[in-house]
Motif scaffolding. Structure first.
Motif, PDB file in Angstrom:
ATOM      1  N   SER A 311       0.834  -1.197   0.000  1.00  0.00           N
ATOM      2  CA  SER A 311       0.000   0.000   0.000  1.00  0.00           C
ATOM      3  C   SER A 311       0.867   1.245   0.000  1.00  0.00           C
ATOM      4  CB  SER A 311      -0.932   0.013   1.221  1.00  0.00           C
ATOM      5  OG  SER A 311      -0.176   0.018   2.422  1.00  0.00           O
ATOM      6  N   GLY A 312       0.280   2.341  -0.436  1.00  0.00           N
ATOM      7  CA  GLY A 312       0.999   3.608  -0.459  1.00  0.00           C
ATOM      8  C   GLY A 312       0.306   4.586  -1.372  1.00  0.00           C
ATOM      9  N   PRO A 313       0.675   5.866  -1.287  1.00  0.00           N
ATOM     10  CA  PRO A 313       0.020   6.884  -2.112  1.00  0.00           C
ATOM     11  C   PRO A 313       0.315   6.696  -3.591  1.00  0.00           C
ATOM     12  CG  PRO A 313       1.930   7.799  -0.985  1.00  0.00           C
ATOM     13  CD  PRO A 313       1.726   6.430  -0.431  1.00  0.00           C
ATOM     14  N   ALA A 314      -0.478   7.341  -4.419  1.00  0.00           N
ATOM     15  CA  ALA A 314      -0.252   7.288  -5.867  1.00  0.00           C
ATOM     16  C   ALA A 314       1.162   7.753  -6.179  1.00  0.00           C
ATOM     17  CB  ALA A 314      -1.267   8.181  -6.588  1.00  0.00           C
ATOM     18  N   GLY A 315       1.860   6.961  -6.998  1.00  0.00           N
ATOM     19  CA  GLY A 315       3.217   7.339  -7.382  1.00  0.00           C
ATOM     20  C   GLY A 315       4.296   6.861  -6.454  1.00  0.00           C
ATOM     21  N   ALA A 316       3.954   6.025  -5.441  1.00  0.00           N
ATOM     22  CA  ALA A 316       4.954   5.559  -4.487  1.00  0.00           C
ATOM     23  C   ALA A 316       5.795   4.407  -5.025  1.00  0.00           C
ATOM     24  CB  ALA A 316       4.282   5.137  -3.181  1.00  0.00           C
ATOM     25  N   GLY A 317       5.433   3.850  -6.178  1.00  0.00           N
ATOM     26  CA  GLY A 317       6.228   2.773  -6.767  1.00  0.00           C
ATOM     27  C   GLY A 317       5.760   1.380  -6.384  1.00  0.00           C
ATOM     28  N   LYS A 318       4.495   1.227  -6.040  1.00  0.00           N
ATOM     29  CA  LYS A 318       3.973  -0.082  -5.631  1.00  0.00           C
ATOM     30  C   LYS A 318       4.038  -1.084  -6.778  1.00  0.00           C
ATOM     31  CE  LYS A 318       0.042   1.862  -4.694  1.00  0.00           C
ATOM     32  NZ  LYS A 318       0.394   3.270  -4.945  1.00  0.00           N
ATOM     33  N   SER A 319       3.575  -0.683  -7.941  1.00  0.00           N
ATOM     34  CA  SER A 319       3.550  -1.601  -9.083  1.00  0.00           C
ATOM     35  C   SER A 319       4.963  -1.995  -9.488  1.00  0.00           C
ATOM     36  CB  SER A 319       2.829  -0.950 -10.270  1.00  0.00           C
ATOM     37  OG  SER A 319       1.507  -0.602  -9.922  1.00  0.00           O
ATOM     38  N   GLY A 438      -5.122   2.424  -0.817  1.00  0.00           N
ATOM     39  CA  GLY A 438      -5.648   2.300   0.542  1.00  0.00           C
ATOM     40  C   GLY A 438      -5.062   1.096   1.253  1.00  0.00           C
ATOM     41  N   GLN A 439      -5.393   0.975   2.532  1.00  0.00           N
ATOM     42  CA  GLN A 439      -4.831  -0.091   3.355  1.00  0.00           C
ATOM     43  C   GLN A 439      -5.522  -1.437   3.138  1.00  0.00           C
ATOM     44  OE1 GLN A 439      -2.254   0.449   5.440  1.00  0.00           O
ATOM     45  NE2 GLN A 439      -2.112   2.624   5.027  1.00  0.00           N
ATOM     46  N   LEU A 440      -6.745  -1.436   2.614  1.00  0.00           N
ATOM     47  CA  LEU A 440      -7.533  -2.673   2.448  1.00  0.00           C
ATOM     48  C   LEU A 440      -7.585  -3.437   3.766  1.00  0.00           C
ATOM     49  CD1 LEU A 440      -6.333  -3.964  -1.054  1.00  0.00           C
ATOM     50  CD2 LEU A 440      -8.087  -2.276  -0.512  1.00  0.00           C
ATOM     51  N   ALA A 441      -7.998  -2.715   4.812  1.00  0.00           N
ATOM     52  CA  ALA A 441      -7.982  -3.281   6.161  1.00  0.00           C
ATOM     53  C   ALA A 441      -8.883  -4.498   6.291  1.00  0.00           C
ATOM     54  CB  ALA A 441      -8.404  -2.218   7.181  1.00  0.00           C
ATOM     55  N   GLY A 442      -9.867  -4.650   5.410  1.00  0.00           N
ATOM     56  CA  GLY A 442     -10.786  -5.777   5.504  1.00  0.00           C
ATOM     57  C   GLY A 442     -10.214  -7.091   5.031  1.00  0.00           C
ATOM     58  N   LEU A 443      -9.011  -7.079   4.434  1.00  0.00           N
ATOM     59  CA  LEU A 443      -8.388  -8.324   3.998  1.00  0.00           C
ATOM     60  C   LEU A 443      -7.528  -8.880   5.123  1.00  0.00           C
ATOM     61  CD1 LEU A 443      -7.209  -7.527   0.353  1.00  0.00           C
ATOM     62  CD2 LEU A 443      -9.332  -8.619   1.103  1.00  0.00           C
ATOM     63  N   ALA A 444      -7.733 -10.133   5.476  1.00  0.00           N
ATOM     64  CA  ALA A 444      -6.929 -10.776   6.513  1.00  0.00           C
ATOM     65  C   ALA A 444      -7.041 -12.281   6.326  1.00  0.00           C
ATOM     66  CB  ALA A 444      -7.420 -10.363   7.900  1.00  0.00           C
ATOM     67  N   PRO A 445      -5.996 -13.065   6.689  1.00  0.00           N
ATOM     68  CA  PRO A 445      -4.685 -12.585   7.139  1.00  0.00           C
ATOM     69  C   PRO A 445      -3.809 -12.258   5.937  1.00  0.00           C
ATOM     70  CG  PRO A 445      -4.743 -14.964   7.226  1.00  0.00           C
ATOM     71  CD  PRO A 445      -6.112 -14.533   6.752  1.00  0.00           C
ATOM     72  N   VAL A 446      -3.072 -11.183   6.015  1.00  0.00           N
ATOM     73  CA  VAL A 446      -2.160 -10.790   4.946  1.00  0.00           C
ATOM     74  C   VAL A 446      -0.889 -10.225   5.572  1.00  0.00           C
ATOM     75  CG1 VAL A 446      -4.038 -10.243   3.336  1.00  0.00           C
ATOM     76  CG2 VAL A 446      -3.085  -8.438   4.780  1.00  0.00           C
ATOM     77  N   HIS A 447       0.171 -10.197   4.787  1.00  0.00           N
ATOM     78  CA  HIS A 447       1.400  -9.514   5.199  1.00  0.00           C
ATOM     79  C   HIS A 447       1.357  -8.126   4.562  1.00  0.00           C
ATOM     80  CE1 HIS A 447       5.616  -9.275   6.486  1.00  0.00           C
ATOM     81  NE2 HIS A 447       5.804  -8.575   5.390  1.00  0.00           N
ATOM     82  N   ARG A 448       1.565  -7.093   5.360  1.00  0.00           N
ATOM     83  CA  ARG A 448       1.423  -5.725   4.863  1.00  0.00           C
ATOM     84  C   ARG A 448       2.777  -5.039   4.749  1.00  0.00           C
ATOM     85  NH1 ARG A 448      -3.751  -4.234   4.708  1.00  0.00           N
ATOM     86  NH2 ARG A 448      -5.234  -5.577   5.814  1.00  0.00           N
ATOM     87  N   ILE A 449       2.978  -4.384   3.615  1.00  0.00           N
ATOM     88  CA  ILE A 449       4.175  -3.569   3.391  1.00  0.00           C
ATOM     89  C   ILE A 449       3.693  -2.199   2.928  1.00  0.00           C
ATOM     90  CG2 ILE A 449       6.325  -3.280   2.107  1.00  0.00           C
ATOM     91  CD1 ILE A 449       6.426  -6.304   1.758  1.00  0.00           C
ATOM     92  N   ALA A 450       3.958  -1.175   3.720  1.00  0.00           N
ATOM     93  CA  ALA A 450       3.522   0.181   3.383  1.00  0.00           C
ATOM     94  C   ALA A 450       4.694   0.948   2.781  1.00  0.00           C
ATOM     95  CB  ALA A 450       3.008   0.895   4.630  1.00  0.00           C
ATOM     96  N   LEU A 451       4.468   1.533   1.618  1.00  0.00           N
ATOM     97  CA  LEU A 451       5.498   2.331   0.957  1.00  0.00           C
ATOM     98  C   LEU A 451       5.243   3.807   1.230  1.00  0.00           C
ATOM     99  CD1 LEU A 451       5.891   0.641  -2.542  1.00  0.00           C
ATOM    100  CD2 LEU A 451       6.968   0.061  -0.370  1.00  0.00           C
ATOM    101  N   SER A 452       6.261   4.479   1.700  1.00  0.00           N
ATOM    102  CA  SER A 452       6.177   5.928   1.887  1.00  0.00           C
ATOM    103  C   SER A 452       7.091   6.587   0.866  1.00  0.00           C
ATOM    104  CB  SER A 452       6.589   6.290   3.319  1.00  0.00           C
ATOM    105  OG  SER A 452       7.890   5.807   3.588  1.00  0.00           O
ATOM    106  N   ALA A 453       7.432   7.832   1.087  1.00  0.00           N
ATOM    107  CA  ALA A 453       8.339   8.525   0.180  1.00  0.00           C
ATOM    108  C   ALA A 453       9.733   7.916   0.282  1.00  0.00           C
ATOM    109  CB  ALA A 453       8.383  10.009   0.528  1.00  0.00           C
ATOM    110  N   LEU A 454      10.536   8.102  -0.768  1.00  0.00           N
ATOM    111  CA  LEU A 454      11.930   7.670  -0.742  1.00  0.00           C
ATOM    112  C   LEU A 454      12.728   8.542   0.219  1.00  0.00           C
ATOM    113  CD1 LEU A 454      12.580   7.294  -4.586  1.00  0.00           C
ATOM    114  CD2 LEU A 454      12.299   5.422  -2.960  1.00  0.00           C
ATOM    115  N   ALA A 455      13.813   7.994   0.741  1.00  0.00           N
ATOM    116  CA  ALA A 455      14.774   8.819   1.466  1.00  0.00           C
ATOM    117  C   ALA A 455      15.445   9.774   0.477  1.00  0.00           C
ATOM    118  CB  ALA A 455      15.814   7.935   2.144  1.00  0.00           C
ATOM    119  N   ASP A 456      15.969  10.887   0.989  1.00  0.00           N
ATOM    120  CA  ASP A 456      16.590  11.877   0.099  1.00  0.00           C
ATOM    121  C   ASP A 456      17.651  11.242  -0.785  1.00  0.00           C
ATOM    122  OD1 ASP A 456      15.024  13.936   1.030  1.00  0.00           O
ATOM    123  OD2 ASP A 456      16.530  14.732   2.405  1.00  0.00           O
TER     124      ASP A 456
END
Length: 639
Positions: A311-319, A438-456
């Motif tokens: 999961s992560g915002p649009a453009g975070a590189g999930k795909s 989105g987080q898709l909180a209704g899916l379980a059990p799953v392993h979650r990896i959240a992508l945020s912005a890159l480090a500088d």
């Protein structure tokens, strides 16, 4: 800084760090380690933990040239201050620093000193490799490397004694890094190590083992020309600097690479004839996300849940991350690897039956031919049977196929849980990677990896790959402003790089100024048919009307560096409980980020990605203008 009083009774939880800046923490708080000479004494004792350190060694570390006549007395003062500062050891309340005939000894446990923990993990990783447990070895060696926070004791290295100890620690780290990289290569996961190996080769150009690992990682990831160039560069360097040739083993590796083209370093697992592989091309300038990629590969390698949600915002590189992992895991999924988008090109959601029909065609699922005619797709329901009955038949056939095969399925850009719940495996050895904003909180059990912005540093590396490292170095300050104005999101940084690669005349400082203007930033983030605004707009449309209204109110607060719950309640004009629900709804939708660690709702600082803030402001102003224009003419004039 005031020195803490002497501690009595049970020892507190002390942790010492040498693998980076020298520091110590007591019960989680930073300890003031005193003046520089006292720090040198402590660091020297910790470099030889639980071992008597001769007074002469301590003296040379503190006064390398001309020790004063009072050196021994001064050392006693520093040791006494350290003893008071640190308190008793955790093994029965004994003094942590003691003096004996061999010198001074500092008692410390493995869990209290990062170098001891590093050594323990490194030994465990090598032992796992000797047993043939390569995944376990890679995991433990990587855990050891993750303890490193920079050059050891880099704030004390002007002392020759400390510098010598630090050099020995750095050499140990290099050896462990080589062990880890070679293990990942053996596992067919060279991509997680290739960039780091290149950086280390630049810093240690004569270290042959690093070069060999880099050659193998480049070769395994299909970059044969670069792998061969590594050998040629090394051969020239050795001849110029030392008058020597590379070792026979390295030369043999070079000749074998010349003869086998892009053949994999190790044989692939046996696959069924016609096993499906339907993946997008692997991203060229894939940068960063090393920890997330390693986590994803470890889970999919058979040790974790069957479903992973990225999961992560649009453009975070999930795909890009999901596709990279799928390409690297060819040997682990002999029955196929397929990628299916769960949205159409216009951003609308595809129905589960439509996605099922595509999965069935790609994977050759038996029974889909008979039932597929009744499935409602883009062109509407087919002639055979009711759509609901056809979908049920397809779902049953899909679950039977999943139970009997070992395949990897990437369900990309998922709008909600209902779109994929029936597509996930209920049994068997198949794995599914789900990417979603989105987080898709209704899916379980799953392993979650959240992508945020890159480090500088990662964002700058990505930009440099697109515009050239030389151009990046012409104005590093402007380059940093560019990636930060992009919110360090891979999509936006990539678009900036593509744009600057075409506009070679444009100074980085001028482009940084354009991106820094909130009213123009999104207009600048367009390269050909790739538009950051369109991607963000798609995410905006996914939000419920109430979430869009709340986000527009909170975005101005987020642009000031984040917002607290109190400020959110004031901006939304509601009570605290309603504000909590509104903020948590936006977190679930992927529009607001919260702290990674546990913290109360009141103490948390919430953030919104910069570009989403800008778009929310645009939409709010546009809706305000539309509302104003829709008012009756009489309402626009006073009285």
């Amino acid at each position: 800084m005031t020195r803490p009083p002497a501690r009595t009774g049970a020892a507190g939880a002390v942790h010492f760090s040498l693998l980076g800046p020298f520091r110590a923490r007591l019960d989680g708080r930073e300890l003031p380690l005193g003046p520089r000479k006292q720090r040198l004494v402590l660091a020297t004792l910790l470099c030889r933990p639980n071992t008597p350190v001769p007074v002469d060694v301590l003296t040379d570390a503190v006064w390398p040239d001309d020790p004063p006549r009072t050196a021994r007395k001064n050392l006693q003062v520093y040791v006494s201050a350290a003893r008071t500062l640190l308190g008793p050891a955790g093994d029965g309340g004994r003094d942590r620093v003691v003096h004996g005939c061999g010198g001074y000894l500092l008692r410390v446990g493995e869990g209290e000193l990062d170098t001891l923990r590093f050594g323990s993990l490194a030994r465990a990783g090598r032992a796992a490799a000797e047993r043939g447990d390569l995944p376990g070895a890679a995991r433990q060696l990587r855990e050891a490397l993750d303890l490193w926070e920079g050059p050891p004791m880099n704030d004390l290295r002007d002392s020759a004694g400390v510098a010598g100890e630090a050099d020995r620690l750095e050499a140990r780290c290099l050896t462990v890094y080589e062990d880890w990289a070679e293990t990942e290569i053996e596992l067919g996961r060279a991509a997680v190590a290739v960039d780091g190996l290149g950086e280390l080769v630049e810093r240690h150009p004569l270290r042959e083992r690093l070069r060999v690992a880099w050659m193998n990682s480049l070769h395994q990831t299909g970059r044969q020309a670069e792998a061969l160039a590594v050998f040629d560069d090394y051969r020239q360097l050795m001849a110029r600097e030392l008058g020597l040739e590379p070792s026979p083993a390295m030369a043999a590796l070079y000749r074998s690479m010349l003869g086998r083209g892009r053949e994999a370093r190790r044989p692939a697992a046996v696959r069924e004839a016609g096993s499906p592989v339907a993946l997008p091309a692997d991203a060229g300038p894939f940068t960063g996300r090393r920890d997330e990629l390693r986590d994803l590969l470890d889970v999919l390698d058979g040790r974790g849940e069957r479903v992973v949600v990225l999961s992560g915002p649009a453009g975070a590189g999930k795909s890009a991350l999901a596709v990279r992992a799928a390409h690297l895991l060819a040997d682990g999924f002999p029955d196929g690897r397929v990628h299916v988008r769960v949205r159409r090109e216009d951003g609308t959601a595809r129905g589960p039956a439509e996605v099922l029909a595509e999965l069935g065609r790609l994977c050759g699922v038996r029974g889909f031919e008979q039932a597929g005619g009744g499935v409602e797709g883009p062109a509407g329901p087919g002639p055979a049977g009711a759509p609901a009955e056809g979908a049920a038949v397809l779902a049953d056939a899909w679950q039977r196929w999943l139970a009997l095969h070992r395949a990897l399925v990437v369900l990309d850009d998922v709008p909600d849980e209902g779109s994929v719940r029936g597509l996930l495996p209920r049994s068997g050895n198949c794995s599914v990677v789900v990417t979603a904003r989105g987080q898709l909180a209704g899916l379980a059990p799953v392993h979650r990896i959240a992508l945020s912005a890159l480090a500088d540093g990662e964002a700058l590396e990505l930009l440099g790959k697109l515009i050239g490292a030389g151009r990046l170095r012409t104005d590093p300050g402007a380059a940093l402003r560019i990636v930060r104005a992009c919110g360090a999101l891979p999509l936006a940084v990539g678009v900036s790089g593509m744009r600057l690669a075409v506009l070679r005349h444009l100074p980085l400082a001028e482009y940084a100024a354009r991106l820094g203007d909130p009213s123009a930033a999104l207009d600048e983030l367009v390269a050909g048919d790739v538009s950051v605004r369109e991607r963000i707009a798609s995410g905006w449309r996914d939000l419920a009307a109430g979430d869009r209204w709340a986000l527009a109110r909170l975005a101005p607060l987020a642009q000031d560096g984040g917002f607290t719950l109190d400020r959110a309640a004031a901006a939304l004009g509601c009570e605290e409980r309603a504000a909590i629900r509104a903020v948590e709804s936006l977190i679930d939708a992927g529009a607001v980020t919260s702290p990674a660690g546990e913290v109360t709702a009141h103490a948390a600082l919430y953030e919104v990605p910069r570009l989403l803030c800008l778009y929310a402001g645009e939409r709010d102003r546009a809706e305000a203008r539309a509302s104003l224009l829709s008012e009756p003419a009489g309402a626009l004039s006073p009285g």
